[in-house]
Design a protein around this motif. Structure first.
Motif, PDB file in Angstrom:
ATOM      1  N   ARG A 105       0.913  -1.080   0.088  1.00 37.80           N
ATOM      2  CA  ARG A 105      -0.247   0.408  -0.516  1.00 37.80           C
ATOM      3  C   ARG A 105       0.509   1.055   0.120  1.00 37.80           C
ATOM      4  NH1 ARG A 105      -3.137  -4.062   0.169  1.00 37.80           N
ATOM      5  NH2 ARG A 105      -2.746  -4.943   2.125  1.00 37.80           N
ATOM      6  N   ALA A 248      -8.502   1.008   4.560  1.00 41.19           N
ATOM      7  CA  ALA A 248      -8.835   2.415   4.815  1.00 41.19           C
ATOM      8  C   ALA A 248      -9.890   1.840   3.722  1.00 41.19           C
ATOM      9  CB  ALA A 248      -7.977   2.961   4.247  1.00 41.19           C
ATOM     10  N   ASP A 249     -10.217   1.782   2.543  1.00 41.27           N
ATOM     11  CA  ASP A 249     -11.405   1.290   1.084  1.00 41.27           C
ATOM     12  C   ASP A 249     -12.501   0.512   1.764  1.00 41.27           C
ATOM     13  OD1 ASP A 249      -9.361   3.217   0.061  1.00 41.27           O
ATOM     14  OD2 ASP A 249      -8.435   1.295  -1.603  1.00 41.27           O
ATOM     15  N   HIS A 250     -11.811  -0.410   2.733  1.00 40.59           N
ATOM     16  CA  HIS A 250     -12.691  -1.039   3.145  1.00 40.59           C
ATOM     17  C   HIS A 250     -13.942  -0.837   3.824  1.00 40.59           C
ATOM     18  CE1 HIS A 250     -10.700  -4.859   0.527  1.00 40.59           C
ATOM     19  NE2 HIS A 250     -10.392  -5.016   1.445  1.00 40.59           N
ATOM     20  N   SER A 252     -14.440   2.218   4.053  1.00 38.15           N
ATOM     21  CA  SER A 252     -15.456   3.538   3.658  1.00 38.15           C
ATOM     22  C   SER A 252     -16.168   3.256   2.593  1.00 38.15           C
ATOM     23  CB  SER A 252     -14.001   4.603   2.629  1.00 38.15           C
ATOM     24  OG  SER A 252     -13.517   3.446   1.451  1.00 38.15           O
ATOM     25  N   ALA A 253     -16.307   1.673   2.264  1.00 39.11           N
ATOM     26  CA  ALA A 253     -16.683   0.993   1.343  1.00 39.11           C
ATOM     27  C   ALA A 253     -18.273   0.450   2.470  1.00 39.11           C
ATOM     28  CB  ALA A 253     -16.096   0.379   0.506  1.00 39.11           C
ATOM     29  N   ARG A 255     -17.673  -2.152   3.275  1.00 40.95           N
ATOM     30  CA  ARG A 255     -17.153  -4.215   3.070  1.00 40.95           C
ATOM     31  C   ARG A 255     -16.490  -4.569   4.990  1.00 40.95           C
ATOM     32  NH1 ARG A 255     -15.113  -1.668  -1.720  1.00 40.95           N
ATOM     33  NH2 ARG A 255     -13.226  -1.608  -0.652  1.00 40.95           N
ATOM     34  N   ARG A 298       1.075  10.067   1.830  1.00 40.67           N
ATOM     35  CA  ARG A 298      -0.036   8.885   1.131  1.00 40.67           C
ATOM     36  C   ARG A 298      -0.502   8.928   2.754  1.00 40.67           C
ATOM     37  NH1 ARG A 298      -0.187   5.155  -2.978  1.00 40.67           N
ATOM     38  NH2 ARG A 298       0.991   5.576  -4.641  1.00 40.67           N
ATOM     39  N   GLY A 303      -9.640   9.224   3.316  1.00 44.32           N
ATOM     40  CA  GLY A 303      -9.846   7.983   2.584  1.00 44.32           C
ATOM     41  C   GLY A 303      -8.708   6.754   2.925  1.00 44.32           C
TER      42      GLY A 303
END
Length: 303
Positions: A105, A248-250, A252-253, A255, A298, A303
């Motif tokens: 990442r 983080a992506d999971h 925010s979505a 999941r 980063r 997000g």
């Protein structure tokens, strides 16, 4: 430079106590490694190692020569570094290690940008969640997440990274959402464990109103790959303990959903570890400075 190459090979064989491992580290065949050590012994007129079918041990002359050999190599490296600094064309290979999540990442996406600036630096990136030993593995740079190991190496702290316990919505629907670390013990929940050879039990340290406390947790599956644990969590198989940037992506979505909000994991220190002497090489300094700057950017990104 023949003698220098021979001395470099001797030092790696001495440190790794294995001819084949030293050959792999210096990217030559075992036959070439043996030949270089043999040439050095012939040049010095002494045996530097006692060899058997199962081991290779330094002789008294080898132990005496080792300290002087390291000093010779340090002097050569310093001289080469000075020349490269003046010419502003750093070059050579750079052996870098990092945990899987950090590497995938935060580091791997920045390698192309670094090499665009310094095309003569060849980066060898190895990703693994297991513990590493910089000396025996011949590493120039190692990124770590968590408590730094006791060592003589230098450490540069990059950031304090938030962690989170989280699970998939369907797991929570089936098993409920734990609020405290105490809700996890006695097999009350399936915890997805990052394990290594030799592990006998597993504990998660969580922040409580009484300070950090350690909770014995368990689960039906474990793995030495953090990304596998994330996928198992997404599949609804249990609760995972991860750095926020890693999931983080999971989150925010939707999941994955945070649990144990009243007793979250403490922040983990993200840092870079490097040997004292090797940090003097321009290629090492440039890589560390570049990556620290890009990683901080980063981690600040939304997000």
């Amino acid at each position: 430079m023949n003698n220098i190459n021979n001395i470099r090979m001797f030092v790696r064989v001495y440190e790794l106590e294995n001819m084949s491992a030293a050959a792999r580290d210096l990217r030559v065949s075992a036959a070439v490694a043996s030949a270089r050590v043999g040439e050095l012994e012939k040049h010095l007129g002494v045996r530097l190692f006692t060899r058997t079918t199962r081991s290779i041990q330094p002789t008294e002359q080898g132990r005496i020569f080792y300290d002087k050999a390291v000093a010779i190599l340090d002097a050569v490296d310093d001289a080469e570094a000075a020349v490269h600094e003046v010419t502003r064309k750093p070059r050579g290979s750079l052996f870098v290690a990092a945990p899987l999540g950090v590497g995938r990442r935060l580091i791997a996406p920045e390698i192309a940008g670094f090499q665009a600036l310094y095309p003569d630096i060849y980066v060898r990136l190895r990703l693994s969640d297991r513990k590493i030993d910089m000396t025996t593995e011949g590493l120039d740079v190692a990124f770590i997440l968590g408590n730094p190991p006791d060592s003589a190496h230098r450490i540069r702290v990059i950031a304090e990274c938030a962690r989170v316990l989280c699970a998939a919505p369907d797991y929570i629907a089936r098993r409920g959402a734990p609020e405290h670390g105490a809700d996890l013990v006695n097999d009350a929940h399936d915890c997805l464990l990052l394990r290594f050879p030799g592990s006998t039990e597993f504990r998660w340290t969580l922040d409580t109103s009484d300070g950090p406390q350690s909770f014995a947790v368990a689960g039906p599956v474990s793995c030495d790959d953090g990304d596998v644990l994330t996928q198992w969590a997404l599949d609804g198989r249990g609760i995972v303990n991860k750095p926020v940037f890693d999931v983080a992506d999971h989150l925010s979505a939707g999941r994955l959903v945070p649990v144990c909000r009243k007793t979250p994991p403490p922040r983990a220190q993200l840092a870079v570890l490097f040997p004292h002497k090797r940090n003097q090489a321009p290629k090492n300094r440039l890589f560390i400075d570049y990556m620290v700057d890009r990683i901080k950017t980063r981690l600040r990104a939304p997000g």
